[in-house]
Design an enzyme around this catalytic site. Structure first.
Site, PDB file in Angstrom:
ATOM      1  N   ASP A  49      -1.888 -13.534   3.470  1.00 52.06           N
ATOM      2  CA  ASP A  49      -3.085 -13.083   4.171  1.00 52.06           C
ATOM      3  C   ASP A  49      -3.424 -14.029   5.329  1.00 52.06           C
ATOM      4  O   ASP A  49      -3.597 -15.220   5.131  1.00 52.06           O
ATOM      5  CB  ASP A  49      -4.248 -13.032   3.169  1.00 52.06           C
ATOM      6  N   THR A  90      -7.446  -6.818   6.728  1.00 52.34           N
ATOM      7  CA  THR A  90      -6.694  -6.994   5.483  1.00 52.34           C
ATOM      8  C   THR A  90      -6.270  -5.680   4.837  1.00 52.34           C
ATOM      9  O   THR A  90      -5.100  -5.481   4.515  1.00 52.34           O
ATOM     10  CB  THR A  90      -7.520  -7.818   4.477  1.00 52.34           C
ATOM     11  N   ASN A 111     -11.489  -2.539   6.267  1.00 55.94           N
ATOM     12  CA  ASN A 111     -11.877  -2.920   4.915  1.00 55.94           C
ATOM     13  C   ASN A 111     -13.006  -1.999   4.443  1.00 55.94           C
ATOM     14  O   ASN A 111     -13.114  -1.674   3.264  1.00 55.94           O
ATOM     15  CB  ASN A 111     -12.337  -4.371   4.866  1.00 55.94           C
ATOM     16  N   ASP A 173      -8.942  -7.460  -4.487  1.00 55.65           N
ATOM     17  CA  ASP A 173      -8.620  -6.163  -5.070  1.00 55.65           C
ATOM     18  C   ASP A 173      -7.763  -5.323  -4.120  1.00 55.65           C
ATOM     19  O   ASP A 173      -6.770  -4.727  -4.519  1.00 55.65           O
ATOM     20  CB  ASP A 173      -9.890  -5.405  -5.474  1.00 55.65           C
ATOM     21  N   ASP A 361      -0.664  -9.494   6.659  1.00 58.64           N
ATOM     22  CA  ASP A 361      -1.510  -8.342   6.980  1.00 58.64           C
ATOM     23  C   ASP A 361      -2.111  -8.454   8.376  1.00 58.64           C
ATOM     24  O   ASP A 361      -2.501  -7.450   8.970  1.00 58.64           O
ATOM     25  CB  ASP A 361      -2.616  -8.178   5.944  1.00 58.64           C
TER      26      ASP A 361
END
Length: 556
Positions: A49, A90, A111, A173, A361
């Protein structure tokens, strides 16, 4: 008697012909190439990330031989891999890597996004029809239902009639759920409130014993109690700025953003803080190894898939920026974690029996304070004041309260129902909004998303914005900021643009049937899933627009 003899003779003759035919068939078959599809024991996909592409090389003089250096030396690197859409967030990145698609098609446009029908913000992985498994919090009300296309992990499951196991693991998550796909056996993420790794009833009604046992160890507290000091003497971090910079963010309880960071303060109290230290990556990879062992991944004779996302790099990057000692130390520690992970995979499967790939990402911009300090262009941008001004203007002119509902994902969202009820001039409202935003010093341009094809814009940026536009979920006006200008506070940094610092990502394959090498040809994030599909001889995901990286796959 004679007839009986003739019958026996005939049967013997027929039998000899049959045997001869079988021998001939076997001989022919033995000369034919095998039609069995060859696949690795397991595919491990890793997303780091907020890993800028240059991190592969920037700290290489201090990387071990078994981590990033091994990846580059033994693997095949597509050096010029870019994200072909905006915003570079992300959820979008994880979804696009695994769907081989873009937000316009897979529906993960951010997101979060504003749903005009529900009249509220929607989180990318939210699902109130499921329950949390592993804690008593709402952190598990999640599933992949908002993703509108299949993933490469789904396609592997389909290709093997669901015999392949697929598991996703990430602190976030969305970093676990979206890569694992719709048909995953499991996805696990970290609940910062309880300190547990959890899942949802979308996957199972009860955590497997190995996850429960890990949670009972409360390893998160053990990591927090270590605090965070530099791996090496702090004066040796010559590739970073000085430790105490005004544009770096402080953690709770800190007087200054300097080492050592007192994470011991949060043990047993604030588990969320593990995400903001390098040990969050260590814990993630420890759970990945435990999943491989406990679920016997790669042992059934059918290819399995483990999707892992390391998230701490993102939290550290947001807080301190790409030029901080904190980010350098995070990558030096991640390098050691990678070396340990590769050694584990070698011992478990043997070199060459697993396929590993790594990507990101999104990247990140330099912190605005760092740019200013070094006389480089950049800055911060906020639109709350201009939106307030425009809403006041439209209320006085059309008697509409809150004409602009929100600003999200670099897009302005209008209250269409109110505009229609007031019989206001919608085109005039859009023209006024665009004109006002274009006056702002940090805005490069603003344009009507419904007329994007008419915009006078560099073709690559136009294509990027088009790929990120979903008619059902996107806004009305796009605000394009100047390079190195970010939305946010004066400390730390963020990402989201289509410029290279946000969109240039690593893409390296290593292991099964991968010959070492590099290509400088331009490739895209969406090519990763297409490449894996080609290597495994399975169908591309349902919305895939990527193409195989032929420099790697020509041997297949």
């Amino acid at each position: 008697m004679k007839k009986f003899y003739l019958l026996l003779t005939a049967l013997a003759f027929i039998s000899s012909i049959s045997i001869a035919q079988k021998k001939t068939t076997k001989a022919i078959e033995s000369k034919q190439p095998s039609t069995d599809v060859k696949r690795p024991k397991i595919v491990i996909g890793m997303v780091i990330d907020q890993m800028r592409w240059d991190y592969l090389y920037r700290f290489s003089n201090r990387y071990s031989n078994g981590g990033f250096k091994r990846l580059v030396k033994e693997g095949f690197s597509a050096e010029n891999t870019f994200i072909p859409y905006t915003p570079t967030y992300t959820a979008c990145g994880h979804a696009s890597i695994y769907t081989g698609s873009v937000p316009a098609i897979n529906g993960i446009i951010g997101n979060d996004w504003y749903d005009s029908q529900l009249k509220r913000s929607v989180y990318c992985a939210e699902d109130t029809s499921v329950r949390t498994v592993g804690s008593n919090t709402r952190a598990g009300l999640m599933s992949p239902k908002n993703m509108l296309s299949s993933t490469i992990t789904d396609e592997l499951r389909l290709a093997t009639n669901f015999k392949s196991k697929v598991i996703g693991i990430s602190l976030k998550d969305r970093g676990s759920i979206l890569p694992a796909g719709h048909t995953a056996n499991a996805a696990y993420w970290f609940d910062g409130q309880s300190g547990n790794w959890i899942t949802s009833t979308y996957y199972t009604e009860k955590l497997p014993a190995w996850v429960e046992n890990y949670n009972n160890l409360k390893m998160v507290d053990k990591f927090l109690e270590k605090n965070w000091n530099t791996l090496y003497p702090i004066e040796t971090y010559s590739l970073s700025t000085a430790d105490d910079r005004s544009y770096e963010g402080k953690s709770r309880g800190e007087q200054a953003p300097v080492f050592p960071h007192p994470f011991k303060l949060y043990a047993g109290k604030n588990y969320e803080m593990i995400k903001s230290m390098p040990y969050g990556n260590t814990m993630t990879l420890d759970l990945a190894k435990l999943a491989i062992t406990s679920e016997k991944l790669g042992e059934s004779g059918t290819t399995d898939f483990l999707a892992v996302s390391c998230s701490s790099t993102d939290y550290v990057g947001h807080q301190y920026g790409p030029n901080s000692i904190e980010i350098e130390d995070t990558y030096l520690r991640l390098d050691k974690d990678l070396e340990d992970f590769f050694n584990f995979l070698d011992n478990k499967y043997g070199k060459g029996n697993y396929l590993f790939f790594i990507s990101a990402d999104h990247g990140a911009a330099h912190a605005p304070g760092f740019l200013e300090e070094n006389k480089l262009p950049g800055g911060t941008f906020g639109d709350s004041q201009i939106i307030k001004k425009l809403n006041t203007l439209f209320e006085s002119k059309y008697n509409i309260k809150k004409t602009i509902v929100t600003s999200t994902n670099s897009q302005i969202v209008f209250n269409h129902e109110a505009i229609e009820e007031a019989k206001a001039d919608y085109d005039a409202i859009k023209r006024t909004t665009i004109a006002e935003f274009r006056k702002l010093p940090h805005v490069a341009d603003a344009f009507d998303l419904s007329k994007l094809s008419e915009a006078t814009l560099v073709e690559s940026l136009k294509k990027s914005i088009t790929n990120g536009y979903n008619a059902r979920r996107s806004g009305d006006i796009y605000i394009l900021l100047r390079p190195a200008v970010i939305e946010g506070s004066k400390t730390g940094t963020t990402h989201g643009s289509g410029y290279p610092y946000d969109s240039h990502i690593p893409c390296v394959f290593m292991g099964w049937n991968v010959k070492p090498g590099k290509t400088n040809k331009t490739h895209y994030m969406t090519d990763i899933a297409a490449t894996i599909a080609a290597m495994l001889h399975i169908q591309m995901p349902s919305g895939c627009i990527g193409e195989p990286i032929t420099e790697l796959t020509h041997q297949f």
